[in-house]
Design a protein around this motif. Structure first.
Motif, PDB file in Angstrom:
ATOM      1  N   PHE A 154      39.132  43.511  35.777  1.00 15.60           N
ATOM      2  CA  PHE A 154      38.181  42.215  36.907  1.00 15.60           C
ATOM      3  C   PHE A 154      37.395  41.152  35.601  1.00 15.60           C
ATOM      4  CE2 PHE A 154      37.425  42.973  41.235  1.00 15.60           C
ATOM      5  CZ  PHE A 154      39.120  43.283  42.019  1.00 15.60           C
ATOM      6  N   GLN A 155      37.188  42.622  34.937  1.00 13.49           N
ATOM      7  CA  GLN A 155      36.189  42.472  34.164  1.00 13.49           C
ATOM      8  C   GLN A 155      36.945  41.807  32.568  1.00 13.49           C
ATOM      9  OE1 GLN A 155      33.652  44.960  33.384  1.00 13.49           O
ATOM     10  NE2 GLN A 155      31.656  44.032  35.513  1.00 13.49           N
ATOM     11  N   VAL A 215      46.551  45.229  42.536  1.00 13.64           N
ATOM     12  CA  VAL A 215      45.293  44.568  41.563  1.00 13.64           C
ATOM     13  C   VAL A 215      45.523  43.895  40.901  1.00 13.64           C
ATOM     14  CG1 VAL A 215      42.974  45.354  40.515  1.00 13.64           C
ATOM     15  CG2 VAL A 215      43.741  46.682  42.324  1.00 13.64           C
ATOM     16  N   GLN A 216      46.543  44.315  39.773  1.00 11.72           N
ATOM     17  CA  GLN A 216      46.720  43.075  38.662  1.00 11.72           C
ATOM     18  C   GLN A 216      47.763  41.854  39.364  1.00 11.72           C
ATOM     19  OE1 GLN A 216      49.699  44.499  35.781  1.00 11.72           O
ATOM     20  NE2 GLN A 216      47.592  44.594  34.335  1.00 11.72           N
ATOM     21  N   GLU A 217      48.537  42.001  40.522  1.00  8.30           N
ATOM     22  CA  GLU A 217      49.639  41.350  40.866  1.00  8.30           C
ATOM     23  C   GLU A 217      48.024  39.908  41.732  1.00  8.30           C
ATOM     24  OE1 GLU A 217      52.508  40.280  44.800  1.00  8.30           O
ATOM     25  OE2 GLU A 217      51.853  42.166  44.193  1.00  8.30           O
ATOM     26  N   TYR A 233      49.940  54.378  39.917  1.00  8.70           N
ATOM     27  CA  TYR A 233      50.382  52.922  39.485  1.00  8.70           C
ATOM     28  C   TYR A 233      50.039  51.914  40.482  1.00  8.70           C
ATOM     29  CZ  TYR A 233      54.075  50.685  37.813  1.00  8.70           C
ATOM     30  OH  TYR A 233      54.868  49.555  36.903  1.00  8.70           O
ATOM     31  N   TYR A 234      51.012  52.230  42.134  1.00  9.91           N
ATOM     32  CA  TYR A 234      50.754  50.452  43.021  1.00  9.91           C
ATOM     33  C   TYR A 234      49.655  50.357  43.344  1.00  9.91           C
ATOM     34  CZ  TYR A 234      56.101  52.154  42.366  1.00  9.91           C
ATOM     35  OH  TYR A 234      57.237  51.869  42.446  1.00  9.91           O
ATOM     36  N   THR A 235      48.409  50.851  43.546  1.00  8.53           N
ATOM     37  CA  THR A 235      47.223  50.411  43.167  1.00  8.53           C
ATOM     38  C   THR A 235      46.721  49.692  43.072  1.00  8.53           C
ATOM     39  OG1 THR A 235      46.531  51.956  44.773  1.00  8.53           O
ATOM     40  CG2 THR A 235      44.705  51.235  43.953  1.00  8.53           C
ATOM     41  N   PHE A 236      47.174  49.493  41.116  1.00  8.06           N
ATOM     42  CA  PHE A 236      46.925  48.656  40.256  1.00  8.06           C
ATOM     43  C   PHE A 236      47.827  47.775  40.072  1.00  8.06           C
ATOM     44  CE2 PHE A 236      43.514  52.401  38.843  1.00  8.06           C
ATOM     45  CZ  PHE A 236      42.292  52.043  39.054  1.00  8.06           C
ATOM     46  N   SER A 237      48.795  48.172  40.161  1.00  2.69           N
ATOM     47  CA  SER A 237      49.871  46.999  40.155  1.00  2.69           C
ATOM     48  C   SER A 237      49.563  45.793  41.151  1.00  2.69           C
ATOM     49  CB  SER A 237      51.091  47.202  40.543  1.00  2.69           C
ATOM     50  OG  SER A 237      51.972  48.573  39.331  1.00  2.69           O
ATOM     51  N   ALA A 256      41.485  38.433  44.324  1.00  2.98           N
ATOM     52  CA  ALA A 256      40.460  39.142  44.683  1.00  2.98           C
ATOM     53  C   ALA A 256      39.574  39.004  43.684  1.00  2.98           C
ATOM     54  CB  ALA A 256      41.042  40.570  43.820  1.00  2.98           C
ATOM     55  N   SER A 257      39.059  38.522  42.682  1.00  2.83           N
ATOM     56  CA  SER A 257      37.861  38.400  42.380  1.00  2.83           C
ATOM     57  C   SER A 257      37.048  37.005  42.870  1.00  2.83           C
ATOM     58  CB  SER A 257      37.976  38.209  40.665  1.00  2.83           C
ATOM     59  OG  SER A 257      38.893  36.933  40.478  1.00  2.83           O
TER      60      SER A 257
END
Length: 279
Positions: A161-162, A90-92, A84-88, A97-98
């Motif tokens: 990302f996509q 990433v989303q943040e 959950y926190y890894t993807f949070s 990041a991209s």
């Protein structure tokens, strides 16, 4: 917020919006409301700033994920928290990041590559510990499972990302389904491939959780801090760590002070790990 941190965070926002190559030092200083001279007192060049941003965010990600996992009340909750926190995170930071995924290669120094390799090993070890705790009966498969977990992260992050703008992610549902998938694989896999010996070929002693590195990180951290209490807390920690008999209670108290500012997360992470080594 210190001038150095202002530059770093403002530049990150501009890079996310415009791209790295399209963002000039002049645009960064204009957005910060400072002169170019003030910029070059903090960073020698735009390339040095870019490396600092990469290092800053990687440290932030590593320390936040480690803390979130340790807050889990049971092994399954720890694995859920990891996803959950890894993807949070990433989303943040998905736009920034991209951008870095596309443009960062030319800015990677040997020192930063080595650091990122260590952060990667650190995350692998964290995953392995979670898996061993959650699936003790699958200990012989732990290294394969760790690669599978990292594969889940990589694959779904790439999809984010996509497709993030078209398909908003329900991160709670994602974390839940990935825990379920991990459990199914752990319970039913029969033939291990990655062995402890194979992993050992790529494992070295922890180069970051050392007194020398903590003192170096303390110097870096001070350049980001204006608050006198936080500056004093860093100083007291370094003095305690260099004393013949460090007092853990004092160290923990100073860490509690520093946790008020997210920029201190990585330094606190290193000190907590070092305390475990010396007590």
């Amino acid at each position: 917020m210190s001038k150095k941190q202002l530059i770093l965070e403002t530049a990150a926002q501009l890079f996310a919006a415009k791209g790295i190559d399209a963002t000039s030092v002049q645009q960064i200083t204009d957005a910060c409301g400072i002169s170019k001279g003030a910029f070059y007192l903090s960073f020698k060049s735009k390339d040095e700033l870019i490396i600092a941003i990469i290092d800053y965010f990687v440290k932030d990600v590593a320390s936040r994920i480690d803390q979130s996992v340790n807050e889990g009340q049971n092994p399954e909750q720890k694995l859920y928290n990891y996803y959950y926190y890894t993807f949070s995170i990433v989303q943040e930071h998905i736009i920034l990041a991209s951008v870095f995924f596309k443009e960062h290669t030319q800015f990677m120094s040997e020192e930063l590559i080595q650091k990122m390799a260590h952060y990667d090993r650190m995350m692998n070890k964290l995953i392995e510990n979670i898996l061993l705790e959650l699936y003790p009966q699958s200990a012989q498969h732990v290294y394969d499972l760790a690669i599978i977990v990292r594969g889940f992260i990589s694959g779904y992050a790439e999809h984010m990302f996509q497709k993030a703008s078209d398909y908003p992610y329900d991160l709670q549902a994602l974390a839940k389904t990935l825990v379920e998938k991990t459990t199914i694989i752990a319970m039913h896999t029969k033939t291990p491939f990655i062995t402890k010996e194979m992993v050992a070929l790529h494992t070295t002693a922890d180069p970051l959780v050392t007194l020398e590195n903590i003192l170096q990180e303390a110097g870096i951290l001070r350049s980001y801090l204006d608050d006198e209490l936080l500056q004093d807390s860093v100083t007291i920690i370094t003095e305690q760590l260099q004393s013949p008999h460090p007092r853990v209670a004092i160290l923990q108290g100073m860490i509690a002070n520093l946790q008020a500012d997210p920029v201190c997360n990585w330094f606190c992470y290193l000190v907590r790990k070092y305390i475990k080594k010396i007590v």
